[in-house]
Scaffold this active site. Structure first.
Site, mmCIF file in Angstrom:
data_model
loop_
_atom_site.group_PDB
_atom_site.id
_atom_site.type_symbol
_atom_site.label_atom_id
_atom_site.label_comp_id
_atom_site.label_asym_id
_atom_site.label_seq_id
_atom_site.Cartn_x
_atom_site.Cartn_y
_atom_site.Cartn_z
ATOM 1 N N SER A 116 0.794 -1.238 0.000
ATOM 2 C CA SER A 116 0.000 0.000 0.000
ATOM 3 C C SER A 116 0.821 1.281 0.000
ATOM 4 O O SER A 116 0.241 2.372 -0.015
ATOM 5 C CB SER A 116 -0.948 0.008 1.209
ATOM 6 O OG SER A 116 -1.983 -0.934 1.039
ATOM 7 N N LYS A 127 3.527 6.790 4.605
ATOM 8 C CA LYS A 127 2.521 5.831 4.138
ATOM 9 C C LYS A 127 3.078 4.419 4.312
ATOM 10 O O LYS A 127 4.150 4.103 3.797
ATOM 11 C CB LYS A 127 2.165 6.059 2.665
ATOM 12 C CG LYS A 127 1.108 5.085 2.132
ATOM 13 C CD LYS A 127 -0.234 5.384 2.759
ATOM 14 C CE LYS A 127 -1.238 4.258 2.486
ATOM 15 N NZ LYS A 127 -1.032 3.095 3.406
ATOM 16 N N THR A 128 2.333 3.591 5.021
ATOM 17 C CA THR A 128 2.739 2.218 5.260
ATOM 18 C C THR A 128 2.211 1.286 4.168
ATOM 19 O O THR A 128 1.337 1.642 3.382
ATOM 20 C CB THR A 128 2.214 1.724 6.608
ATOM 21 O OG1 THR A 128 0.785 1.866 6.614
ATOM 22 C CG2 THR A 128 2.806 2.508 7.756
ATOM 23 N N GLY A 129 2.757 0.086 4.157
ATOM 24 C CA GLY A 129 2.270 -0.979 3.291
ATOM 25 C C GLY A 129 2.633 -2.304 3.922
ATOM 26 O O GLY A 129 3.765 -2.482 4.391
#
Length: 305
Positions: free
Chosen positions: A79, A249-251
């Site tokens: 993501s 922003k993480t994923g």
């Protein structure tokens, strides 16, 4: 420096980006070497050994060095791409091809795993802005797919990366299929991701680089969502000294990938783009994976202190 101070200060600063290649086929290495003339190895091998797996790291320093560990290797991005999807949508808005307040129908057919924003809206509509906010802040998967569709599909998203000088990042599948490891599909490198963040969100104007694609209003709104996301508190955020902050922003993939990318801000406002991709051992815990990312950030900041 708090979120409001960072956003207010950055709105008054110019934007820059890495040089765009003349042809799409130009290797990204040529672009990056012009943009980052020096790469400094940050040995993180012992961190990899603590819980297993492969760790990729890239942080751009104020003097344009890249602190690097496996920064040219490919990792599935999960993501983390959603911040770049929002940026691509902002570019369309600026060009008059999209509107923040345009309403998009949300249907049962659009639903997939992790839909905190779109699921309650099934049968109704959400604005483009609401979809963007939900995609970046809460990582809503159907919202990302709707934005990708309105953008023009996967090929158009890849064209956006290429317009930044990124010849590495691949866009092959929709959510949630893009999270599965399948060769080079839906992968990027820490170097490419950090450079893209620099081009979109960080202000460095030395008179030799062209303006980036986002105007002040778009950049400020996108940074606001990245500051406000509640995801990944144990990753980049946990590795920051007191008084530092991050827009990120993480994923995450359920089989090991644990990622976090963003811009770290020192108390004096200095901005440091960073990309951390960790394909951890499947047997490791979420807390252990997060801790590896946090420690990598701590070491990088010590290295430039």
């Amino acid at each position: 420096m708090d979120r409001r101070s960072v956003l207010t200060g950055m709105a008054a600063l110019p934007l820059v980006a890495c040089q765009r290649p003349e042809a799409e086929s130009e290797p990204v290495k040529e672009v990056v070497e012009w943009f980052l003339p020096e790469t400094q190895t940050l040995d993180l091998s012992d961190l990899e050994a603590t819980v297993g797996g492969r760790l990729g790291f890239g942080l751009i320093t104020p003097d344009y060095r890249l602190l690097s560990w496996r920064s040219d290797e490919r990792f599935v991005y999960c993501s983390t791409f959603k911040s770049f999807l929002a940026a691509a949508t902002f570019e369309r808005i600026q060009n008059g091809q999209e509107q923040l307040d345009r309403e998009i129908p949300v249907t049962t057919a659009d639903m997939t795993h992790h839909a905190p924003v779109t699921e309650p809206a099934v049968g109704g509509t959400l604005s483009v802005e609401a979809l963007m906010k939900g995609t970046v802040e809460l990582s809503d998967n159907p919202a990302a797919n709707l934005l990708l569709r309105e953008l023009g599909g996967l090929a158009r998203m890849q064209e956006f990366y290429r317009s930044l000088g990124d010849a590495v990042t691949r866009v092959d599948r929709w959510e949630p299929e893009m999270n599965r490891l399948d060769g080079d599909k839906d992968t990027t490198s820490p170097r490419a991701a950090a450079t893209n963040l620099f081009a979109l969100l960080v202000n460095r104007d030395d008179g030799s680089r062209p303006a980036g694609p986002l105007d002040d209003a778009s950049r400020t709104k996108l940074l606001g969502w990245m500051f406000d996301t509640p995801t990944g508190p144990g990753r980049i955020k946990a590795g920051l000294p007191a008084g530092w902050t991050t827009a990120h922003k993480t994923g995450t993939g359920g089989y090991g990938p644990t990622n976090d990318i963003g811009v770290i801000y020192a108390p004096d406002g200095t901005a440091l783009p960073v990309a951390v991709y960790y394909h951890a051992d499947r047997s490791s815990s979420d807390a252990d994976r997060d801790a590896v990312i946090a420690e990598a950030v701590r070491r990088a900041l010590r290295a430039i202190a």
